[in-house]
Design a protein around this motif. Structure first.
Motif, PDB file in Angstrom:
ATOM      1  N   LYS A  21       0.876  -1.177   0.000  1.00  0.00           N
ATOM      2  CA  LYS A  21       0.000   0.000   0.000  1.00  0.00           C
ATOM      3  C   LYS A  21       0.905   1.216   0.000  1.00  0.00           C
ATOM      4  N   GLU A  22       0.335   2.370   0.203  1.00  0.00           N
ATOM      5  CA  GLU A  22       1.126   3.595   0.112  1.00  0.00           C
ATOM      6  C   GLU A  22       2.312   3.626   1.066  1.00  0.00           C
ATOM      7  N   HIS A  23       2.092   3.309   2.346  1.00  0.00           N
ATOM      8  CA  HIS A  23       3.167   3.389   3.339  1.00  0.00           C
ATOM      9  C   HIS A  23       3.336   2.083   4.110  1.00  0.00           C
ATOM     10  N   GLU A  24       2.856   0.989   3.561  1.00  0.00           N
ATOM     11  CA  GLU A  24       2.914  -0.298   4.253  1.00  0.00           C
ATOM     12  C   GLU A  24       3.056  -1.428   3.242  1.00  0.00           C
ATOM     13  N   LEU A  25       3.912  -2.368   3.597  1.00  0.00           N
ATOM     14  CA  LEU A  25       4.072  -3.579   2.791  1.00  0.00           C
ATOM     15  C   LEU A  25       3.883  -4.768   3.727  1.00  0.00           C
ATOM     16  N   VAL A  26       3.126  -5.754   3.283  1.00  0.00           N
ATOM     17  CA  VAL A  26       2.909  -6.954   4.080  1.00  0.00           C
ATOM     18  C   VAL A  26       3.413  -8.144   3.277  1.00  0.00           C
ATOM     19  N   ILE A  27       4.235  -8.973   3.922  1.00  0.00           N
ATOM     20  CA  ILE A  27       4.685 -10.234   3.337  1.00  0.00           C
ATOM     21  C   ILE A  27       3.962 -11.329   4.101  1.00  0.00           C
ATOM     22  N   MET A  28       3.166 -12.110   3.384  1.00  0.00           N
ATOM     23  CA  MET A  28       2.351 -13.151   4.008  1.00  0.00           C
ATOM     24  C   MET A  28       2.933 -14.517   3.673  1.00  0.00           C
ATOM     25  N   ASN A  29       3.251 -15.282   4.693  1.00  0.00           N
ATOM     26  CA  ASN A  29       3.806 -16.619   4.522  1.00  0.00           C
ATOM     27  C   ASN A  29       2.697 -17.546   4.029  1.00  0.00           C
ATOM     28  N   SER A  30       2.880 -18.147   2.868  1.00  0.00           N
ATOM     29  CA  SER A  30       1.857 -19.029   2.288  1.00  0.00           C
ATOM     30  C   SER A  30       1.767 -20.372   3.001  1.00  0.00           C
ATOM     31  N   ASN A  31       2.772 -20.710   3.806  1.00  0.00           N
ATOM     32  CA  ASN A  31       2.793 -21.999   4.497  1.00  0.00           C
ATOM     33  C   ASN A  31       2.186 -21.963   5.894  1.00  0.00           C
ATOM     34  N   ASN A  32       2.003 -20.771   6.444  1.00  0.00           N
ATOM     35  CA  ASN A  32       1.400 -20.624   7.770  1.00  0.00           C
ATOM     36  C   ASN A  32       0.761 -19.241   7.842  1.00  0.00           C
ATOM     37  N   SER A  33       0.378 -18.817   8.982  1.00  0.00           N
ATOM     38  CA  SER A  33      -0.308 -17.525   9.104  1.00  0.00           C
ATOM     39  C   SER A  33       0.628 -16.381   9.482  1.00  0.00           C
ATOM     40  N   ASN A  34       1.942 -16.563   9.352  1.00  0.00           N
ATOM     41  CA  ASN A  34       2.885 -15.508   9.716  1.00  0.00           C
ATOM     42  C   ASN A  34       2.891 -14.387   8.689  1.00  0.00           C
ATOM     43  N   ASN A  35       2.934 -13.177   9.199  1.00  0.00           N
ATOM     44  CA  ASN A  35       3.044 -11.987   8.359  1.00  0.00           C
ATOM     45  C   ASN A  35       4.202 -11.145   8.839  1.00  0.00           C
ATOM     46  N   LEU A  36       4.886 -10.525   7.912  1.00  0.00           N
ATOM     47  CA  LEU A  36       5.951  -9.581   8.203  1.00  0.00           C
ATOM     48  C   LEU A  36       5.512  -8.252   7.608  1.00  0.00           C
ATOM     49  N   TYR A  37       5.644  -7.189   8.391  1.00  0.00           N
ATOM     50  CA  TYR A  37       5.187  -5.871   7.966  1.00  0.00           C
ATOM     51  C   TYR A  37       6.371  -4.926   7.838  1.00  0.00           C
ATOM     52  N   VAL A  38       6.308  -4.067   6.836  1.00  0.00           N
ATOM     53  CA  VAL A  38       7.271  -2.992   6.684  1.00  0.00           C
ATOM     54  C   VAL A  38       6.469  -1.707   6.556  1.00  0.00           C
ATOM     55  N   TYR A  39       6.735  -0.780   7.468  1.00  0.00           N
ATOM     56  CA  TYR A  39       6.039   0.500   7.467  1.00  0.00           C
ATOM     57  C   TYR A  39       7.014   1.601   7.096  1.00  0.00           C
ATOM     58  N   GLU A  40       6.579   2.488   6.237  1.00  0.00           N
ATOM     59  CA  GLU A  40       7.335   3.702   5.979  1.00  0.00           C
ATOM     60  C   GLU A  40       6.700   4.789   6.840  1.00  0.00           C
ATOM     61  N   GLU A  41       7.490   5.342   7.716  1.00  0.00           N
ATOM     62  CA  GLU A  41       6.977   6.362   8.634  1.00  0.00           C
ATOM     63  C   GLU A  41       7.702   7.664   8.366  1.00  0.00           C
ATOM     64  N   GLU A  42       6.938   8.709   8.167  1.00  0.00           N
ATOM     65  CA  GLU A  42       7.558  10.019   7.999  1.00  0.00           C
ATOM     66  C   GLU A  42       7.205  10.895   9.183  1.00  0.00           C
ATOM     67  N   TYR A  43       8.139  11.741   9.524  1.00  0.00           N
ATOM     68  CA  TYR A  43       7.916  12.675  10.612  1.00  0.00           C
ATOM     69  C   TYR A  43       8.706  13.940  10.305  1.00  0.00           C
ATOM     70  N   PHE A  44       8.356  14.986  11.019  1.00  0.00           N
ATOM     71  CA  PHE A  44       8.925  16.286  10.738  1.00  0.00           C
ATOM     72  C   PHE A  44       9.578  16.859  11.985  1.00  0.00           C
ATOM     73  N   SER A  45      10.510  17.780  11.756  1.00  0.00           N
ATOM     74  CA  SER A  45      11.113  18.499  12.875  1.00  0.00           C
ATOM     75  C   SER A  45      10.025  19.347  13.531  1.00  0.00           C
ATOM     76  N   GLN A  46      10.315  19.805  14.732  1.00  0.00           N
ATOM     77  CA  GLN A  46       9.318  20.558  15.484  1.00  0.00           C
ATOM     78  C   GLN A  46       8.860  21.798  14.719  1.00  0.00           C
TER      79      GLN A  46
END
Length: 153
Positions: A21-46
């Motif tokens: 998706k826009e800021h998230e990637l999910v890798i789903m294991n086809s052999n079991n119910s395990n998922n690995l997530y990668v999030y892109e997080e942006e933040y700004f200075s004060q």
């Protein structure tokens, strides 16, 4: 996203499904119910003038942060999880998650109270009342909830 494209290419030979998706990637294991997530997080200075980006890789009870210039390291970490080289280890008290980290599959034969004490910086006496659980991408090294006190000293 450059990292998300690199991940999709790198895991193409594994038994997985990938959903980006826009800021998230999910890798789903086809052999079991395990998922690995990668999030892109942006933040700004004060003052909102500087924009920063980091990636968060999350599997089971473990997550790790990577700066945007550490995409190669993030990809290596993801593959290490998927190849069962990196295993999340979590400590529980009264069935509630308390703290954790990871253990290398090469260190499983060293698993003992003294090893955990060294790895996590707590005394053996402090760790004994806890339970622990190890997870793996394949499920091969999953332990289920076990008592730390039952480990060899």
């Amino acid at each position: 996203m450059k990292l998300f494209d690199a991940i999709e290419d790198a895991v193409a030979t594994y038994a997985v499904l990938v959903e980006a998706k826009e800021h998230e990637l999910v890798i789903m294991n086809s052999n079991n119910s395990n998922n690995l997530y990668v999030y892109e997080e942006e933040y700004f200075s004060q003052d909102m003038k500087d924009r920063f980006v980091q990636y968060i890789v999350y599997f089971s009870t473990q997550h790790c942060h990577f700066d945007v210039n550490e995409e190669d390291e993030a990809l290596e970490y993801i593959l290490a999880i998927m190849e069962d080289k990196v295993l999340p280890l979590e400590f529980y008290m009264d069935e509630k998650r308390r703290f954790g980290g990871e253990i290398g599959a090469d260190d499983l034969d060293k698993l003992s109270l003294s090893f955990l004490s060294q790895q996590y910086g707590y005394t053996s006496d402090y760790l004994q009342p806890f339970d622990y659980e190890i997870h793996s991408w394949s499920g091969k090294y999953d332990t289920g909830l076990r008592k730390v006190s039952e480990l060899k000293p």
